[in-house]
Design an enzyme around this catalytic site. Structure first.
Site, PDB file in Angstrom:
ATOM      1  N   LEU A  90      -1.312   3.511   4.084  1.00 56.62           N
ATOM      2  CA  LEU A  90      -1.059   3.378   2.786  1.00 56.62           C
ATOM      3  C   LEU A  90       0.210   2.262   2.507  1.00 56.62           C
ATOM      4  CD1 LEU A  90      -1.438   6.928   1.266  1.00 56.62           C
ATOM      5  CD2 LEU A  90      -3.036   5.232   0.995  1.00 56.62           C
ATOM      6  N   CYS A  91      -0.030   1.482   3.339  1.00 56.91           N
ATOM      7  CA  CYS A  91       1.218   0.409   2.943  1.00 56.91           C
ATOM      8  C   CYS A  91       0.528  -1.063   3.068  1.00 56.91           C
ATOM      9  CB  CYS A  91       2.293   0.450   4.078  1.00 56.91           C
ATOM     10  SG  CYS A  91       1.685   0.660   5.551  1.00 56.91           S
ATOM     11  N   GLY A  92      -0.392  -0.950   2.353  1.00 59.52           N
ATOM     12  CA  GLY A  92      -1.087  -2.487   2.351  1.00 59.52           C
ATOM     13  C   GLY A  92      -1.646  -2.848   3.442  1.00 59.52           C
TER      14      GLY A  92
END
Lengths: 291, 132
Positions: A90-92
């Protein structure tokens, strides 16, 4: 056609998601501040370390007695790629872009006929590399329980790398991590740490010839492992800051998208509700007229 | 008195950076003092106390392990751990001593044992110096 109740539920769930992404964004923002500060205070040590090593190395480069960590093993058959990634998603594209860079390098080396080994720091990198390069991963180090990365963590990784080097498991070691440029820009970077790449001090001016105590070899034997540890430490700190930065902008986008979705869903919901009211009215009126 | 630049850095921060008159450094092969214009010099450090002389004042800092480098630009100490003596946490040192004791007791070959015991004595000396 979804009923009004279904639509209400859908809107509520999108709102809940938006709240989560918003919270994650704010958490990432505050963690980012801390990570950035940590990266900043560690910078002087790394810089001075490079200067000192550069000064000393300039004096002994090219000598036969130069330690292997500095001069290399004399061949470059086996490459070790140390891939530093995050423990969470969930961090691109943060993790993927580091892994992609490492994979490209691995493929390039493989076509040159070199042997490639991986050492993964962080679970995400391992997950992504496992499928294609499972056989080549020799070690995975997880930093799950570590809240704030300390020098000890880096030292442990460095010890592992040096141990592998001493047993002749590889000739060249490259570190992959993401350099923190700004909140919206993190640059995946490859950095060779063994043999150490030192920029000898500028040739102009008389070069200082040092007195050593104890002798040169002992000092370098202590300095070089520490140099490796410092580089790993810096990579980990840069990575931590980059990860939070990437997560922050990814979550910012997610929050904005959720807002857009809520707007559209609410519009459809209101239209459908209005249509139903109109329909009911028509039914009542035409019913009354029929009497 | 001529001054020179002194930087004391540990991996997690820059502990001290200023122009000073004199610095006493605990080297592995014996303590040495650095004044302005000292010859280029590199030495490893033992756990000990760095004394900084600054215009008649003295400041003491605890360092554990690392390097000192004297160049034309001044003195740089790269320490594994460095803190001003006022903030020094004795408990940390106590655990370090205990760990080293255990390692020394477990050590099989003579050289490692010698090395660890040597380090142990250095750590004990530091503890005594800090308490005093």
């Amino acid at each position: 056609m979804a009923s009004l109740k279904d639509m209400r539920n859908r809107i509520a769930s999108t709102k809940a998601t938006q709240k989560i992404t918003k919270a994650m964004q704010m958490v990432a923002a505050s963690k980012l501040r801390r990570a950035q500060a940590a990266a900043e205070v560690a910078r002087p040590y790394a810089e001075r370390m490079e200067t000192v090593l550069g000064n000393i190395a300039a004096g002994i480069m090219g000598l036969d007695s130069a330690p292997k960590l500095l001069a290399g093993t004399g061949s470059d058959k086996v490459h070790l790629l140390v891939v530093c990634t995050a423990e969470r998603g969930l961090c691109g594209a943060f993790n993927s872009s580091i892994v992609r860079l490492a994979r490209e390098r691995a493929n390039a080396l493989a076509t040159e006929g070199k042997e490639v080994k991986f050492l993964c720091v962080g679970r995400k990198g391992f997950d992504q590399l496992r499928r294609l390069h499972g056989q080549q991963i020799i070690e995975t180090i997880e930093l799950r329980g570590v809240r704030n990365i300390g020098f000890e963590n880096a030292q442990k990784i460095a010890e592992k790398i040096i141990e592998l080097f001493d047993t002749g498991a590889f000739d060249v070691c490259t570190l992959f991590f993401s350099r923190f440029k700004s909140v919206i820009s993190q640059i995946p970077t490859a950095q060779q740490i063994i043999p150490a790449v030192v920029t000898p001090q500028s040739a102009d001016g008389p070069r200082a010839s040092y007195e050593y105590e104890p002798d040169e070899e002992d000092i370098l034997a202590e300095l070089l492992p520490r140099y490796v540890a410092t580089q790993v430490f810096r990579a980990l700190l840069e990575n931590a800051a980059s990860e939070q930065g990437a997560r922050m902008s990814a979550m910012d986008n997610a929050t904005r998208n959720a807002g857009e979705m809520i707007r559209k869903q609410t519009l459809t919901y209101n239209r459908t509700r209005q249509a139903m009211i109109t329909k009911e009215l028509i039914e009542i009126i035409s019913g009354a007229e029929a009497l | 008195m001529a001054t020179f630049n002194f930087d004391l850095v540990s991996p997690d921060r820059l502990v001290f950076s200023d122009a000073v008159d004199q610095v006493d450094v605990p080297g592995t092969e014996g303590d040495f003092g650095v004044l302005a214009g000292h010859a280029p010099y590199v030495a490893t450090l033992k756990p000990g106390i760095v004394v900084v002389h600054l215009g008649g004042e003295q400041r003491r800092m605890v360092v554990i392990g690392g390097f000192a480098e004297v160049s034309a630009k001044g003195l740089t100490i790269l320490a594994d751990m460095a803190t001003p003596i006022e903030d020094f946490d004795g408990a940390h040192l106590a655990t370090e001593i205990k760990n080293t004791e255990e390692d020394a007791a477990d050590a099989q070959d003579g050289r490692t044992k010698d090395k660890l015991e040597h380090r142990l004595s250095q750590l004990r000396a530091l503890q005594a110096a800090v308490v005093a």
